[in-house]
Design a protein around this motif. Structure first.
Motif, short mmCIF file in Angstrom:
data_model
loop_
_atom_site.label_atom_id
_atom_site.label_comp_id
_atom_site.label_asym_id
_atom_site.label_seq_id
_atom_site.Cartn_x
_atom_site.Cartn_y
_atom_site.Cartn_z
N ARG A 146 -17.53 9.22 21.31
CA ARG A 146 -17.23 10.44 22.05
C ARG A 146 -15.74 10.58 22.31
O ARG A 146 -15.19 11.68 22.24
N ALA A 147 -15.07 9.46 22.59
CA ALA A 147 -13.63 9.52 22.83
C ALA A 147 -12.86 9.81 21.55
O ALA A 147 -11.86 10.53 21.56
N ALA A 148 -13.33 9.25 20.43
CA ALA A 148 -12.64 9.43 19.15
C ALA A 148 -12.92 10.79 18.53
O ALA A 148 -12.12 11.29 17.73
N ARG A 149 -14.07 11.38 18.85
CA ARG A 149 -14.45 12.70 18.32
C ARG A 149 -14.40 12.73 16.80
O ARG A 149 -13.69 13.53 16.20
N PHE A 150 -15.17 11.84 16.19
CA PHE A 150 -15.20 11.76 14.74
C PHE A 150 -15.61 13.10 14.12
O PHE A 150 -16.53 13.76 14.61
N GLU A 151 -14.94 13.45 13.03
CA GLU A 151 -15.23 14.71 12.33
C GLU A 151 -15.19 14.48 10.82
O GLU A 151 -14.56 13.53 10.35
N PRO A 152 -15.83 15.37 10.06
CA PRO A 152 -15.77 15.25 8.60
C PRO A 152 -14.32 15.29 8.11
O PRO A 152 -13.53 16.12 8.55
N ARG A 246 -5.39 10.26 17.88
CA ARG A 246 -6.00 9.57 19.02
C ARG A 246 -5.88 8.05 18.84
O ARG A 246 -6.06 7.55 17.72
N PHE A 247 -5.63 7.36 19.93
CA PHE A 247 -5.62 5.90 19.95
C PHE A 247 -6.61 5.48 21.03
O PHE A 247 -6.37 5.68 22.23
N VAL A 248 -7.73 4.93 20.60
CA VAL A 248 -8.80 4.54 21.51
C VAL A 248 -8.91 3.02 21.49
O VAL A 248 -9.26 2.43 20.47
N SER A 249 -8.60 2.38 22.61
CA SER A 249 -8.54 0.92 22.66
C SER A 249 -9.51 0.37 23.70
O SER A 249 -9.54 0.84 24.84
N TYR A 250 -10.32 -0.61 23.29
CA TYR A 250 -11.30 -1.19 24.21
C TYR A 250 -11.32 -2.71 24.16
O TYR A 250 -11.94 -3.36 25.01
N VAL A 260 0.55 0.83 25.17
CA VAL A 260 1.04 1.99 24.44
C VAL A 260 2.20 2.61 25.21
O VAL A 260 2.15 2.71 26.44
N ASP A 261 3.23 3.01 24.50
CA ASP A 261 4.36 3.71 25.10
C ASP A 261 3.90 5.12 25.46
O ASP A 261 3.74 5.98 24.58
N THR A 262 3.64 5.36 26.74
CA THR A 262 3.08 6.65 27.16
C THR A 262 4.04 7.80 26.89
O THR A 262 3.60 8.92 26.60
N ASP A 263 5.34 7.54 26.99
CA ASP A 263 6.32 8.60 26.71
C ASP A 263 6.26 9.00 25.24
O ASP A 263 6.30 10.19 24.90
N ASP A 264 6.15 8.00 24.37
CA ASP A 264 6.05 8.28 22.93
C ASP A 264 4.76 9.03 22.62
O ASP A 264 4.75 9.97 21.82
N ALA A 265 3.66 8.59 23.27
CA ALA A 265 2.38 9.26 23.04
C ALA A 265 2.45 10.73 23.45
O ALA A 265 1.95 11.61 22.73
N GLU A 266 3.08 10.99 24.59
CA GLU A 266 3.19 12.38 25.04
C GLU A 266 4.07 13.19 24.09
O GLU A 266 3.75 14.34 23.75
N GLY A 269 2.13 13.90 20.98
CA GLY A 269 0.84 14.57 21.17
C GLY A 269 -0.35 13.68 20.89
O GLY A 269 -1.43 14.17 20.50
N ILE A 270 -0.18 12.38 21.09
CA ILE A 270 -1.26 11.42 20.85
C ILE A 270 -2.05 11.20 22.15
O ILE A 270 -1.46 10.95 23.20
N THR A 271 -3.36 11.29 22.06
CA THR A 271 -4.23 11.00 23.19
C THR A 271 -4.56 9.51 23.19
O THR A 271 -5.19 9.02 22.24
N ALA A 272 -4.11 8.80 24.21
CA ALA A 272 -4.37 7.36 24.32
C ALA A 272 -5.47 7.13 25.35
O ALA A 272 -5.35 7.55 26.50
#
Length: 337
Positions: A146-152, A246-250, A260-266, A269-272
């Motif tokens: 659900r977090a990754a929102r896989f799509e074709p 998206r970067f989904v880490s568990y 993750v560098d939150t400034d770089d992600a912002e 436009g990467i959702t961490a």
């Protein structure tokens, strides 16, 4: 009953076979004759003394947080018709507010006691050990999906792709039509990842594996990373995410989550998303049960399957932990009383 106990924090050898009194079902409880007990890497870390700020576990204790078996007896207020039902269930102390297990204890034994309302019947078409292998990793994989929102057509990199949850994520991503690059260590694990549906595999123990991922994606990087490794390895995969991805880490197999560098992600436009983000607002027992039942039904229908890598006799719990620490196991590890 036979059980395995930790009397002090330390190496796998602190897992010691013992004889303990049989548990008795109290009001609202049931006793399960254990056919198999789950073994998680989290239990390895706690055995070594990690996570004291998160888990109220201290020696002496019986590790383990999930079992499958048949209900042997029930306590006051529980329907006696449950006796004989094949179930999976979490063990351990419960949070009085959420009802969820908060300490992974009580599973490495011939018998386990649990709240009767937490018992989940094993659905038709699913073998009990497979159901147990999904008890924790199944809900985790669904949350990751659900977090990754896989799509074709989506490009997905899965780190620790042959772990309990990672192997399910590979299958869920392929089921959604995504192109999966599986990252793991060693030829045997990479072969399993391809068997599970990965189109490409990379060995992240080899230098330059990130360049191999870039080559596979034509220099574009991936739309999504699902990180089950954590630490420096997980962090090294973050630059492979394309802008807007998206970067989904568990995972935290090294004892730390990926930073993750939150400034770089912002900026890019990467959702961490981290493990706590996955669980935020979803920690109640009812939601957890619904996810587990969904995972079991998906497996029963053939949508995906857990991979059980090894089973060990209960008395060899130390060997099971050592195998997990050595990263030699593909998929799940179970103990058999």
């Amino acid at each position: 009953m036979r059980a395995v106990q930790v009397d002090e924090y330390g190496a796998p050898e602190v897992l010691r076979p013992v004889e303990l009194p049989d548990p008795v079902a109290g009001p609202g409880q049931a006793v399960v004759d254990v056919a198999a007990a789950n073994v998680m890497f989290l239990e390895v870390q706690i055995r070594k003394g990690w996570g004291k700020e998160f888990f109220q576990v201290s020696p002496p204790y019986v590790p383990g947080s999930g079992v499958t078996g048949r209900v042997a007896s029930v306590g006051e207020g529980v329907d006696p018709a449950l006796v004989g039902t094949e179930v999976v269930v979490d063990t351990g102390e419960r949070d009085p507010e959420t009802g969820r297990a908060e300490s992974p204890t009580g599973g490495y034994a011939e018998k386990a006691v649990a709240a009767a309302e937490e018992l989940i019947p094993v659905p038709d078409g699913l073998e009990a050990r497979q159901a147990l292998a999904l008890l924790h990793d199944g809900p985790t994989a669904l949350l990751l999906e659900r977090a990754a929102r896989f799509e074709p057509g989506q490009r997905v990199l899965v780190l620790a792709a042959t772990g309990g949850a990672g192997s399910l994520v590979v299958q869920l991503a392929r089921r959604a039509g995504a192109h999966v690059v599986a990252a793991a260590r060693g030829a045997e694990k990479l072969a399993l990842a391809r068997e599970l549906g990965a189109e490409h595999t990379v060995d992240y123990s080899e230098a330059g594996w990130q360049d191999r991922v870039r080559e596979i994606t034509g220099g574009k990087g991936v739309d999504t990373v699902v990180d089950g490794a954590g630490g420096e390895l997980g962090a090294s995969a973050y630059p492979l995410v394309a802008d807007g991805g998206r970067f989904v880490s568990y995972g935290a197999s090294s004892g730390e989550f990926a930073e993750v560098d939150t400034d770089d992600a912002e900026r890019r436009g990467i959702t961490a998303t981290g493990l706590l983000d996955l669980q935020d607002g979803k920690g109640d027992a009812e939601y957890s049960r619904a996810l587990t039942e969904q995972a079991l039904e998906l497996a029963a229908s053939g949508a995906f399957r857990p991979h059980i890598g090894r089973t060990f006799p209960l008395e060899r719990a130390a060997d099971a932990h050592a195998a997990l620490e050595a990263r030699t196991v593909l998929g799940k590890v179970l103990l058999i009383p």
